[in-house]
Write an enzyme that holds these catalytic residues in place. Sequence first.
Site, PDB file in Angstrom:
ATOM      1  N   TYR A 151       0.843  -1.212   0.000  1.00 15.59           N
ATOM      2  CA  TYR A 151       0.000   0.000   0.000  1.00 15.59           C
ATOM      3  C   TYR A 151       0.875   1.257   0.000  1.00 15.59           C
ATOM      4  O   TYR A 151       0.628   2.204  -0.752  1.00 15.59           O
ATOM      5  CB  TYR A 151      -0.894  -0.058   1.238  1.00 15.59           C
ATOM      6  CG  TYR A 151      -1.904   1.045   1.395  1.00 15.59           C
ATOM      7  CD1 TYR A 151      -3.086   1.050   0.649  1.00 15.59           C
ATOM      8  CD2 TYR A 151      -1.696   2.068   2.312  1.00 15.59           C
ATOM      9  CE1 TYR A 151      -4.025   2.044   0.824  1.00 15.59           C
ATOM     10  CE2 TYR A 151      -2.636   3.066   2.490  1.00 15.59           C
ATOM     11  CZ  TYR A 151      -3.800   3.055   1.748  1.00 15.59           C
ATOM     12  OH  TYR A 151      -4.726   4.050   1.918  1.00 15.59           O
ATOM     13  N   LYS A 155       1.038   4.150  -2.816  1.00 14.06           N
ATOM     14  CA  LYS A 155       0.694   5.540  -2.482  1.00 14.06           C
ATOM     15  C   LYS A 155       1.877   6.471  -2.717  1.00 14.06           C
ATOM     16  O   LYS A 155       1.687   7.632  -3.118  1.00 14.06           O
ATOM     17  CB  LYS A 155       0.208   5.620  -1.029  1.00 14.06           C
ATOM     18  CG  LYS A 155      -1.128   4.917  -0.782  1.00 14.06           C
ATOM     19  CD  LYS A 155      -2.239   5.477  -1.646  1.00 14.06           C
ATOM     20  CE  LYS A 155      -3.613   4.945  -1.291  1.00 14.06           C
ATOM     21  NZ  LYS A 155      -4.678   5.470  -2.164  1.00 14.06           N
TER      22      LYS A 155
HETATM   23  P1  NAD Z   1     -13.395   2.501   1.024  1.00 10.24           P
HETATM   24  O1  NAD Z   1     -12.947   1.073   1.058  1.00 10.24           O
HETATM   25  O2  NAD Z   1     -14.523   2.920   1.906  1.00 10.24           O
HETATM   26  O3  NAD Z   1     -13.787   2.916  -0.488  1.00 10.24           O
HETATM   27  C1  NAD Z   1     -12.986   2.520  -1.558  1.00 10.24           C
HETATM   28  C2  NAD Z   1     -13.681   2.823  -2.862  1.00 10.24           C
HETATM   29  O4  NAD Z   1     -12.831   2.385  -3.931  1.00 10.24           O
HETATM   30  C3  NAD Z   1     -15.009   2.110  -3.045  1.00 10.24           C
HETATM   31  O5  NAD Z   1     -15.906   2.988  -3.698  1.00 10.24           O
HETATM   32  C4  NAD Z   1     -14.673   0.954  -3.980  1.00 10.24           C
HETATM   33  O6  NAD Z   1     -15.765   0.553  -4.796  1.00 10.24           O
HETATM   34  C5  NAD Z   1     -13.578   1.580  -4.815  1.00 10.24           C
HETATM   35  N1  NAD Z   1     -12.687   0.586  -5.434  1.00 10.24           N
HETATM   36  C6  NAD Z   1     -11.891  -0.314  -4.813  1.00 10.24           C
HETATM   37  N2  NAD Z   1     -11.245  -1.056  -5.736  1.00 10.24           N
HETATM   38  C7  NAD Z   1     -11.639  -0.599  -6.951  1.00 10.24           C
HETATM   39  C8  NAD Z   1     -11.329  -0.947  -8.282  1.00 10.24           C
HETATM   40  N3  NAD Z   1     -10.472  -1.942  -8.580  1.00 10.24           N
HETATM   41  N4  NAD Z   1     -11.929  -0.267  -9.293  1.00 10.24           N
HETATM   42  C9  NAD Z   1     -12.795   0.723  -9.024  1.00 10.24           C
HETATM   43  N5  NAD Z   1     -13.132   1.119  -7.793  1.00 10.24           N
HETATM   44  C10 NAD Z   1     -12.559   0.444  -6.771  1.00 10.24           C
HETATM   45  O7  NAD Z   1     -12.083   3.336   1.295  1.00 10.24           O
HETATM   46  P2  NAD Z   1     -11.841   4.827   1.840  1.00 10.24           P
HETATM   47  O8  NAD Z   1     -11.351   4.726   3.228  1.00 10.24           O
HETATM   48  O9  NAD Z   1     -12.988   5.707   1.512  1.00 10.24           O
HETATM   49  O10 NAD Z   1     -10.570   5.211   0.955  1.00 10.24           O
HETATM   50  C11 NAD Z   1     -10.651   5.961  -0.251  1.00 10.24           C
HETATM   51  C12 NAD Z   1      -9.247   6.288  -0.705  1.00 10.24           C
HETATM   52  O11 NAD Z   1      -8.581   7.010   0.328  1.00 10.24           O
HETATM   53  C13 NAD Z   1      -8.392   5.051  -0.981  1.00 10.24           C
HETATM   54  O12 NAD Z   1      -7.539   5.295  -2.084  1.00 10.24           O
HETATM   55  C14 NAD Z   1      -7.574   4.922   0.283  1.00 10.24           C
HETATM   56  O13 NAD Z   1      -6.353   4.238   0.043  1.00 10.24           O
HETATM   57  C15 NAD Z   1      -7.357   6.376   0.629  1.00 10.24           C
HETATM   58  N6  NAD Z   1      -7.013   6.635   2.019  1.00 10.24           N
HETATM   59  C16 NAD Z   1      -7.847   6.210   3.019  1.00 10.24           C
HETATM   60  C17 NAD Z   1      -7.493   6.476   4.345  1.00 10.24           C
HETATM   61  C18 NAD Z   1      -8.344   6.034   5.486  1.00 10.24           C
HETATM   62  O14 NAD Z   1      -7.888   6.153   6.639  1.00 10.24           O
HETATM   63  N7  NAD Z   1      -9.570   5.589   5.272  1.00 10.24           N
HETATM   64  C19 NAD Z   1      -6.292   7.140   4.621  1.00 10.24           C
HETATM   65  C20 NAD Z   1      -5.471   7.549   3.573  1.00 10.24           C
HETATM   66  C21 NAD Z   1      -5.857   7.287   2.272  1.00 10.24           C
END
Ligand code: NAD
Length: 243
Positions: A151, A155
């Site tokens: 990951y 990133k």
């Molecule tokens: P989440 O799991 O709630 O949502 C992820 C979304 O990505 C969903 O809509 C899912 O359908 C979509 N997705 C996953 N794989 C896919 C694919 N192969 N093709 C198309 N769509 C796909 O996650 P979140 O926590 O809302 O995270 C959203 C983004 O933010 C991610 O990139 C995650 O890495 C990043 N992020 C999250 C956090 C956290 O603490 N939650 C922190 C830093 C970064």
Amino acid sequence: MPVALVTGGSRGIGAAIATALAADGYDVAVGYRGGADAAAGVVAAIEATGRRGVALAADVAVEDEAAGLVSATEDALGPIDALVLNAGITRDGLFMRMSSEDWQSVIDTNLTGAFYVTRAALRGMLKRRGGSIVAVSSVVGLTGNPGQANYAAAKAGLIGMVKSLAREAGGRGVRVNAVAPGYIATDMTADLPDATRDQILGATPLGRLGTPEDVAGVVSFLCSDAAGFITGSVISIDGGLAT
Ligand code: NAD
């Protein structure tokens, strides 16, 4: 009306970004892989603001589907002004025990998927000499994290992609930036063990997890004219965790 495409817009951070951009006046395409009901709910929230919304299923890790997501957005709503690269997954595990599949699937979705979608959307932005691209990276891409080598690599890779593309596309008026959220309360972080959660809160000067809206506000700003002289930047949204 301006048009935005948010990948992974069906829930969590992506859903908050999609509704924030609708409130800013964008017609918004909500990309998602699973969970059509959730995506339909986000479209309803977009339409409640008076803007147009469309939910589009596509796996961004599959080249043709990523390109199809961009063309379906343009067919439904028009040329894309703002692209938010938010789709992401985790497959955590300690390095020595990480399977090749878990390594590859995270790179494929989080990094290569962003490349596929961006390349498909960029042609139109360059031609029209304008657009804003925002990649949702992570604090982990800046600091690393035990159990998240795949990951963190994806990133960190997004940051390299953003900075390179910012240099290539700036002359045509296309801005490319990243945000680096810390720990945000979503489904992705719902299963954190209590000890890990306490450790994170202890290391976060603001003393709380972030909300999807904390991230959406910054993405909304980066897509706006107020950020017209910002490109190649990475903005941390982590309550001070990585400072
Ligand atoms: P989440 O799991 O709630 O949502 C992820 C979304 O990505 C969903 O809509 C899912 O359908 C979509 N997705 C996953 N794989 C896919 C694919 N192969 N093709 C198309 N769509 C796909 O996650 P979140 O926590 O809302 O995270 C959203 C983004 O933010 C991610 O990139 C995650 O890495 C990043 N992020 C999250 C956090 C956290 O603490 N939650 C922190 C830093 C970064």
